[in-house]
Scaffold this motif. Structure first.
Motif, short mmCIF file in Angstrom:
data_model
loop_
_atom_site.label_atom_id
_atom_site.label_comp_id
_atom_site.label_asym_id
_atom_site.label_seq_id
_atom_site.Cartn_x
_atom_site.Cartn_y
_atom_site.Cartn_z
N THR A 147 -22.28 1.00 76.43
CA THR A 147 -22.53 -0.44 76.50
C THR A 147 -23.40 -0.82 77.70
OG1 THR A 147 -20.47 -0.75 77.74
CG2 THR A 147 -20.36 -0.96 75.33
N GLY A 148 -23.82 0.18 78.48
CA GLY A 148 -24.63 -0.12 79.65
C GLY A 148 -26.11 -0.21 79.32
N THR A 149 -26.93 -0.19 80.35
CA THR A 149 -28.37 -0.23 80.17
C THR A 149 -28.84 1.06 79.49
OG1 THR A 149 -28.60 -1.54 82.18
CG2 THR A 149 -30.58 -0.44 81.36
N PRO A 150 -29.61 0.96 78.41
CA PRO A 150 -30.07 2.17 77.73
C PRO A 150 -30.82 3.10 78.68
CG PRO A 150 -30.51 0.25 76.39
CD PRO A 150 -30.06 -0.27 77.73
N SER A 151 -30.49 4.37 78.64
CA SER A 151 -31.11 5.37 79.49
C SER A 151 -30.85 6.73 78.87
CB SER A 151 -30.52 5.33 80.91
OG SER A 151 -29.18 5.80 80.89
N VAL A 152 -31.31 7.78 79.55
CA VAL A 152 -31.05 9.13 79.05
C VAL A 152 -29.55 9.41 79.02
CG1 VAL A 152 -31.23 10.22 81.31
CG2 VAL A 152 -31.79 11.54 79.25
N TRP A 153 -28.79 8.70 79.86
CA TRP A 153 -27.34 8.88 79.88
C TRP A 153 -26.64 7.97 78.89
CZ3 TRP A 153 -26.71 13.05 82.49
CH2 TRP A 153 -27.50 13.31 83.62
N CYS A 154 -27.26 6.89 78.51
CA CYS A 154 -26.59 5.84 77.76
C CYS A 154 -27.33 5.57 76.45
CB CYS A 154 -26.51 4.57 78.61
SG CYS A 154 -25.65 3.20 77.83
N THR A 155 -26.96 6.30 75.42
CA THR A 155 -27.55 6.11 74.10
C THR A 155 -26.44 6.10 73.05
OG1 THR A 155 -27.83 8.50 73.77
CG2 THR A 155 -29.68 7.29 74.76
N ASN A 156 -26.64 5.34 72.02
CA ASN A 156 -25.61 5.20 70.99
C ASN A 156 -25.80 6.27 69.91
OD1 ASN A 156 -24.34 3.00 72.21
ND2 ASN A 156 -25.82 1.58 71.32
N GLN A 157 -25.51 7.52 70.28
CA GLN A 157 -25.58 8.62 69.35
C GLN A 157 -24.19 9.03 68.90
OE1 GLN A 157 -29.16 11.39 70.05
NE2 GLN A 157 -28.20 11.21 72.05
N THR A 158 -24.10 9.62 67.73
CA THR A 158 -22.84 10.16 67.25
C THR A 158 -22.60 11.53 67.90
OG1 THR A 158 -23.87 11.30 65.38
CG2 THR A 158 -23.18 8.99 65.03
N TYR A 159 -21.37 12.00 67.77
CA TYR A 159 -21.06 13.32 68.32
C TYR A 159 -21.94 14.41 67.71
CZ TYR A 159 -18.36 17.41 69.81
OH TYR A 159 -17.99 18.62 70.35
N PRO A 160 -22.13 14.44 66.38
CA PRO A 160 -23.05 15.45 65.81
C PRO A 160 -24.46 15.34 66.38
CG PRO A 160 -21.68 14.53 64.08
CD PRO A 160 -21.43 13.71 65.31
N GLN A 161 -24.92 14.13 66.67
CA GLN A 161 -26.26 13.99 67.26
C GLN A 161 -26.30 14.56 68.68
OE1 GLN A 161 -26.57 9.72 66.53
NE2 GLN A 161 -28.31 10.07 65.14
N TRP A 162 -25.22 14.35 69.43
CA TRP A 162 -25.16 14.94 70.77
C TRP A 162 -25.16 16.46 70.68
CZ3 TRP A 162 -26.59 12.62 74.87
CH2 TRP A 162 -26.34 11.26 75.08
N LEU A 163 -24.43 17.00 69.70
CA LEU A 163 -24.43 18.45 69.52
C LEU A 163 -25.83 18.96 69.23
CD1 LEU A 163 -21.22 19.17 67.39
CD2 LEU A 163 -21.53 19.37 69.86
N SER A 164 -26.54 18.25 68.35
CA SER A 164 -27.89 18.65 68.01
C SER A 164 -28.79 18.63 69.23
CB SER A 164 -28.45 17.73 66.92
OG SER A 164 -29.79 18.05 66.62
N LEU A 165 -28.67 17.60 70.06
CA LEU A 165 -29.48 17.49 71.27
C LEU A 165 -29.18 18.64 72.23
CD1 LEU A 165 -30.33 14.34 73.26
CD2 LEU A 165 -29.38 16.29 74.47
N ASN A 166 -27.90 18.92 72.44
CA ASN A 166 -27.53 19.96 73.40
C ASN A 166 -27.90 21.35 72.92
OD1 ASN A 166 -25.86 19.04 75.93
ND2 ASN A 166 -25.29 17.65 74.28
N LEU A 167 -27.74 21.61 71.64
CA LEU A 167 -28.13 22.91 71.11
C LEU A 167 -29.65 23.05 71.11
CD1 LEU A 167 -25.53 23.23 68.23
CD2 LEU A 167 -25.54 24.45 70.42
N GLY A 168 -30.36 21.94 70.93
CA GLY A 168 -31.81 21.96 71.05
C GLY A 168 -32.23 22.27 72.47
N ASN A 169 -31.54 21.66 73.44
CA ASN A 169 -31.81 21.97 74.85
C ASN A 169 -31.64 23.45 75.12
OD1 ASN A 169 -32.43 19.38 75.75
ND2 ASN A 169 -30.30 18.88 76.21
N LEU A 170 -30.54 24.03 74.61
CA LEU A 170 -30.26 25.44 74.84
C LEU A 170 -31.37 26.31 74.26
CD1 LEU A 170 -28.51 27.81 75.70
CD2 LEU A 170 -27.25 27.58 73.54
N SER A 171 -31.82 25.99 73.06
CA SER A 171 -32.88 26.76 72.42
C SER A 171 -34.17 26.69 73.24
CB SER A 171 -33.12 26.23 71.00
OG SER A 171 -34.19 26.91 70.39
#
Length: 219
Positions: free
Chosen positions: A134-158
């Motif tokens: 609910t804060g100011t949108p930023s790299v830390w504050c985005t309205n993503q679902t848990y599966p979307q966060w998983l996709s982002l983190n696994l993409g980072n790892l790759s």
């Protein structure tokens, strides 16, 4: 503190020390920081260890602020630069030498200035949120679902794994944050770290096993 840790350095239970995170960015003068690195090196060199043990590590984590340093302190053995933006989502951006992405920070500000004995770690971001921010949108504050966060983190790892396995001076990974701990604390900026995402943790565990097994590929 180093004297208290002496028995663990001697036994090999401790491989070295981490000097902190972004201290010069926080206001510590570079001259003072470099002198501190030298003092730590002097203390560690005075510790008598069994023949054949590798030199003790002196590791420091920076950011793009490392580009302002006049040089890299010679007595650092390992260093890294963190950047928590999802670079893998923007394939054209890491190629822009603008200092905003971690890849050009390494290629422009770190690698050309490394001494032969110095090595690198990379710091993949491993964070997410269980609930809508609910804060100011930023790299830390985005309205993503848990599966979307998983996709982002696994993409980072790759992204980071492909890079690290092709750069001989990168010796390891320091994913951040390991754990958020209490997500209700005032200092918590998000509520998911590596340990709070078992799917991501399993992928990093596999990476660790590949490194320990000296594999040149990651299945």
């Amino acid at each position: 503190l180093l004297e208290l840790a002496r028995p663990h350095f001697v036994s090999g239970a401790l491989a070295g020390v981490m000097l902190g995170d972004e201290l010069t960015l926080s206001g510590v003068p570079f001259v003072a920081f470099e002198r501190w690195v030298d003092l730590v090196k002097e203390t560690l060199d005075a510790i008598i260890r069994a023949p054949g043990k590798p030199p003790l590590i002196i590791y420091y984590m920076s950011s793009s602020y490392i580009c302002t340093w006049p040089h890299i302190p010679r007595n650092l053995t390992h260093l890294s630069a963190c950047d928590y933006y999802p670079e893998w989502m923007y394939p054209s951006s890491p190629g822009n030498d603008d200092g905003l992405w971690v890849l050009p920070v390494y290629t422009r500000c770190i690698l050309p200035r490394l001494a032969p004995h110095q090595r690198l770690l990379v710091v993949p971001p491993t964070y997410g949120m269980r609930s809508n921010c609910t804060g100011t949108p930023s790299v830390w504050c985005t309205n993503q679902t848990y599966p979307q966060w998983l996709s982002l983190n696994l993409g980072n790892l790759s992204f980071y794994t492909s890079w690290a396995f092709n750069e001989t001076k990168i010796e390891g990974f320091d994913p951040w944050p390991l754990s958020i701990g209490d997500p209700n604390s005032e200092s918590a900026f998000t509520d998911l770290g590596l340990l709070e995402m078992p799917e991501v943790f399993a992928a990093y565990k596999s990476l660790g096993e590949a490194i320990v097994g000296r594999s040149t590929t990651l299945q």
